[in-house]
Scaffold this active site. Structure first.
Site, PDB file in Angstrom:
ATOM      1  CE1 TYR A   1       9.612  14.438 -98.826  1.00 23.04           C
ATOM      2  CE2 TYR A   1       8.116  15.068-100.590  1.00 23.04           C
ATOM      3  CZ  TYR A   1       9.297  14.472-100.173  1.00 23.04           C
ATOM      4  OH  TYR A   1      10.151  13.913-101.092  1.00 23.04           O
TER       5      TYR A   1
ATOM      6  CE1 TYR B   1       4.223  18.409-109.677  1.00 21.46           C
ATOM      7  CE2 TYR B   1       5.866  20.153-109.830  1.00 21.46           C
ATOM      8  CZ  TYR B   1       4.993  19.399-109.077  1.00 21.46           C
ATOM      9  OH  TYR B   1       4.874  19.650-107.735  1.00 21.46           O
TER      10      TYR B   1
ATOM     11  CB  THR C   1       2.381  11.753-102.462  1.00 19.28           C
ATOM     12  OG1 THR C   1       2.277  12.487-103.700  1.00 19.28           O
ATOM     13  CG2 THR C   1       3.789  11.896-101.894  1.00 19.28           C
TER      14      THR C   1
END
Length: 396
Positions: free
Chosen positions: A52, A234, A274
């Protein structure tokens, strides 16, 4: 040298310069095909070489015609070792925009350190005067505090109790069960110290004190919320505690910047492949299922589409839309009720035998290797390649 991918767990230890440059070129081509953005003039991107952060720099430079300063911690090639992907990405970015007329500067080093902050501010003041957008996109497993010298290490763990669910080895396609023990209080504290908002605030405070932040400036940091199936590991785990701290910091910064017409936001972005997300148990399996569903519904976006939408439709739209917590939500397509219902249905059924049918395993693999410059269209990976790529506009 012939450069081929060499993997160790969720990382690739090699990167391909031509492949990385081609991936950057594709992102630039996408932005060039979109409407111009009436946005910032001078942009600092902290963590600018991958994901990003890289996409934000491309959108700023190509979409808005902004001058950019990129801060990143990447290494050049040395001996038989290739440079890191971020090094090649940035060199590719520089090659593509060198004729565009915008200014571009690069600083390599530890963004957490006072030294790099000082070097960056000196560069901004001498070359640009001030910046009017600061993007904070740092992803690191550890941080040394610039004042105390203490080194903190982040962990990816649930809080309060062990967590069990499905996970995916995306290299082999094996779906298995994983159990992760709970974090200690000290591990929670250290994760917040690495991934929370303290360093972001230190950057903004340092820029303001030096007169390098323009009145009316905007700053944005990136976060993720995700679905219930990932919450324990998370959003409700150690990373989530750090993201809560990041979001509290945004509110604090927004209040202090507003006196000069400035703004601070956290943008909640879509789940994507990612280096960081590949390391989180459960998440690669969720992303694989999500990709299949969003591609089937023609809703899939990668980093560059997400960041263009963030800049054009949120940050620099007539009005910046936020949710009831003040968060920008460009994860809105991911979190659509129909998308999540279908992902949840597939999640219950997925196993090693049917993952190719129910999830986009090959898409996940391809995007993972593309992070390091492999599987890029039009690149001959059997050709002799020079791994030593110089970094243009490297300061000081």
């Amino acid at each position: 040298m012939i450069i081929q991918p060499k993997t160790r767990g969720f990382i690739c230890t090699t990167a391909h310069p031509e492949g990385c440059a081609r991936q950057v070129e594709k992102q630039i081509e996408y932005v060039k095909a979109q409407k111009k953005i009436s946005g910032p003039a001078n942009v600092l991107v902290i963590g600018s070489s991958t994901g990003y952060g890289l996409a934000s720099r491309i959108v700023a430079a190509v979409g808005a015609g902004a001058n950019t300063v990129g801060v990143f911690f990447d290494k050049p090639a040395e001996g038989s070792r290739t440079a890191s992907a971020g090094w090649y990405n940035t060199a590719g970015f520089e090659a593509q925009i060198s004729e565009s007329g915008v200014k571009s500067f690069n600083i390599v080093g530890d963004a957490f350190s006072n030294e790099i902050k000082t070097q960056t501010i000196d560069l901004i003041k001498s070359e640009l005067g001030q910046v009017d957008l600061v993007v904070y996109s740092v992803a690191s497993p550890r941080r040394t505090h610039p004042v105390t010298g203490e080194t903190f290490t982040s962990v990816i763990k649930p809080i309060g109790a062990s967590y069990s669910n499905k996970t995916l080895n995306f290299h082999t396609g094996e779906v298995s069960d994983v159990t992760i023990g709970p974090a200690t209080e000290e591990e929670v504290k250290q994760t917040i110290a690495v991934m929370g908002g303290e360093d972001w605030k230190m950057w903004i405070d340092a820029l303001r004190e030096a007169g390098a932040l323009a009145d009316g400036a905007t700053t944005v940091a990136y976060s993720y919320i995700g679905p219930e199936v990932t919450h324990a590991i998370y959003r409700e785990g150690t990373i989530g505690k750090a993201k809560n701290d990041l979001e509290r910091t945004a509110l604090e910064l927004n209040e202090s910047l507003s006196a000069a017409g400035g703004r601070a936001f956290v943008s909640v972005n879509k789940a994507l492949v990612t280096q960081s997300s590949s390391a989180i148990p459960v998440v690669p399996l969720y992303i694989s299922a999500l990709y299949r569903v969003m591609k089937d519904k023609d809703l899939h976006e990668n980093c560059i589409e997400q960041m263009y939408r963030l800049f054009a439709d949120r940050l620099y739209a007539e009005e910046t839309a936020v949710d009831d917590k003040g968060l920008i939500r460009v994860d809105d397509w991911e979190m659509r009720e129909d998308v999540q219902a279908e992902v949840d249905k597939r999640w219950k059924e997925i196993d090693s035998a049917n993952i190719e049918q129910l999830a986009d395993l090959e898409g996940y693999r391809s995007e993972f290797f593309q992070l390091f410059g492999f599987r890029a269209d039009g690149v001959d990976y059997e050709a002799d390649t020079d791994a030593n790529v110089p970094m243009p506009n490297l300061r000081p």
